[in-house]
Enzyme design. Structure first.
Site, PDB file in Angstrom:
ATOM      1  N   GLY A  14     -71.241  -0.580 -66.202  1.00 24.64           N
ATOM      2  CA  GLY A  14     -72.597  -0.509 -66.750  1.00 24.64           C
ATOM      3  C   GLY A  14     -72.591   0.115 -68.124  1.00 24.64           C
ATOM      4  CB  VAL A  64     -69.893  -3.508 -60.167  1.00 26.73           C
ATOM      5  CG1 VAL A  64     -69.453  -3.131 -61.568  1.00 26.73           C
ATOM      6  CG2 VAL A  64     -71.400  -3.413 -60.019  1.00 26.73           C
ATOM      7  CB  SER A 142     -80.722   8.202 -58.325  1.00 30.99           C
ATOM      8  OG  SER A 142     -82.118   8.353 -58.537  1.00 30.99           O
ATOM      9  CE1 TYR A 155     -81.302   2.821 -58.353  1.00 29.33           C
ATOM     10  CE2 TYR A 155     -82.641   4.725 -57.772  1.00 29.33           C
ATOM     11  CZ  TYR A 155     -81.724   4.112 -58.610  1.00 29.33           C
ATOM     12  OH  TYR A 155     -81.227   4.808 -59.691  1.00 29.33           O
ATOM     13  CE  LYS A 159     -77.854   4.497 -58.341  1.00 33.70           C
ATOM     14  NZ  LYS A 159     -76.621   4.419 -59.164  1.00 33.70           N
TER      15      LYS A 159
END
Length: 252
Positions: A14, A64, A142, A155, A159
């Site tokens: 990234g 990825v 995160s 999400y 994380k």
């Protein structure tokens, strides 16, 4: 041995924008040879910018979420720069959707990039570090994994898993001279954040959320890069398995 990563090979996933780009640029300034792993055109532009600023960089197109793509990418890095010493897993995919509307496909894709992608990249790079008896892995997680976030269960779950993965891997790789840490950034001003603001996903917006941060500003990608730059140094070799909050005091 140098305290800074002079000449060492660093892979940043990234690495073409946001946190990843800031990390790639900072490590290059510190003397690392940086492989920017991202989508093809974006990776090339980021690599060109680093080299124009006097750093050593190479672009590598990668997905990825695809192990074969990762293996090819790491092979390309070794062919040009040599064995991998530093890995920063910054590639990530976010999503905003009510829990009952999240499809199985959306769930799988978020985990494939954020969690399984981190696993695959570590699996591909760690043999080089074991052979060298030295390595540094930084996983970008995160702060939402610590406090939760509505409409982002897929999400947040991915994380949070990265944090657990980091702790377990650190225990296993410590005897090999490899440290593994994670940074869960607080509210950070990135292109992704601004896009989500424009889409109405951030309520009152970036400035409002920044005002709720004790230091009264949003994080910048360079804030995360500075923490990474320290944690990949030799002198940070006694720091492993840690969740290093870079959040302006929002999570303590």
């Amino acid at each position: 041995m140098s305290a800074a990563p002079d000449g060492r090979v660093a892979v940043v996933t990234g690495g073409a924008s946001g946190i990843g780009l800031a990390v790639a640029e900072r490590l290059a300034r510190d003397g690392a040879q940086v492989a920017v792993l991202d989508l093809d055109a974006a990776a090339r532009a980021a690599s060109d910018k680093i080299e124009a600023d006097g750093g050593a960089a190479m672009p590598v197109a990668v997905d990825v979420g695809d192990r074969a793509s990762i293996d090819r990418a790491m092979g390309d890095v070794r062919s040009r720069f040599g064995p991998i010493a530093i890995l920063v897993n910054s590639a990530g995919k976010e999503g905003f959707r009510r829990f009952l509307n999240i499809t199985a496909g959306e769930w799988d894709r978020i985990l494939a990039v954020n969690l399984t992608g981190t696993f695959h990249c570590c699996r591909a790079a760690v043999p080089d570090m074991v052979e060298a008896g030295w390595g540094r892995i930084m996983n970008i997680s995160s702060s939402s994994a610590q406090g939760g976030q509505p409409f982002m269960t897929h999400y947040v779950a991915s994380k949070a898993a990265v944090i657990g993965f980091t702790k377990a891997l650190a225990l296993e790789l410590g005897p090999e001279g490899i440290t593994v840490n994670t940074i869960p950034p607080g509210f950070i001003d990135t292109p992704m954040t601004r896009r989500n603001e424009q889409r109405g996903f951030l309520g009152p917006g970036v400035d409002h959320h920044a005002s709720l941060t004790p230091v009264r500003r949003a994080a910048r990608p360079e804030d995360i890069a500075a923490a990474c730059a320290f944690l990949v140094r030799d002198e940070a070799g006694f720091i492993t398995g840690q969740t290093i909050g870079v959040n302006g005091g929002r999570n303590t």
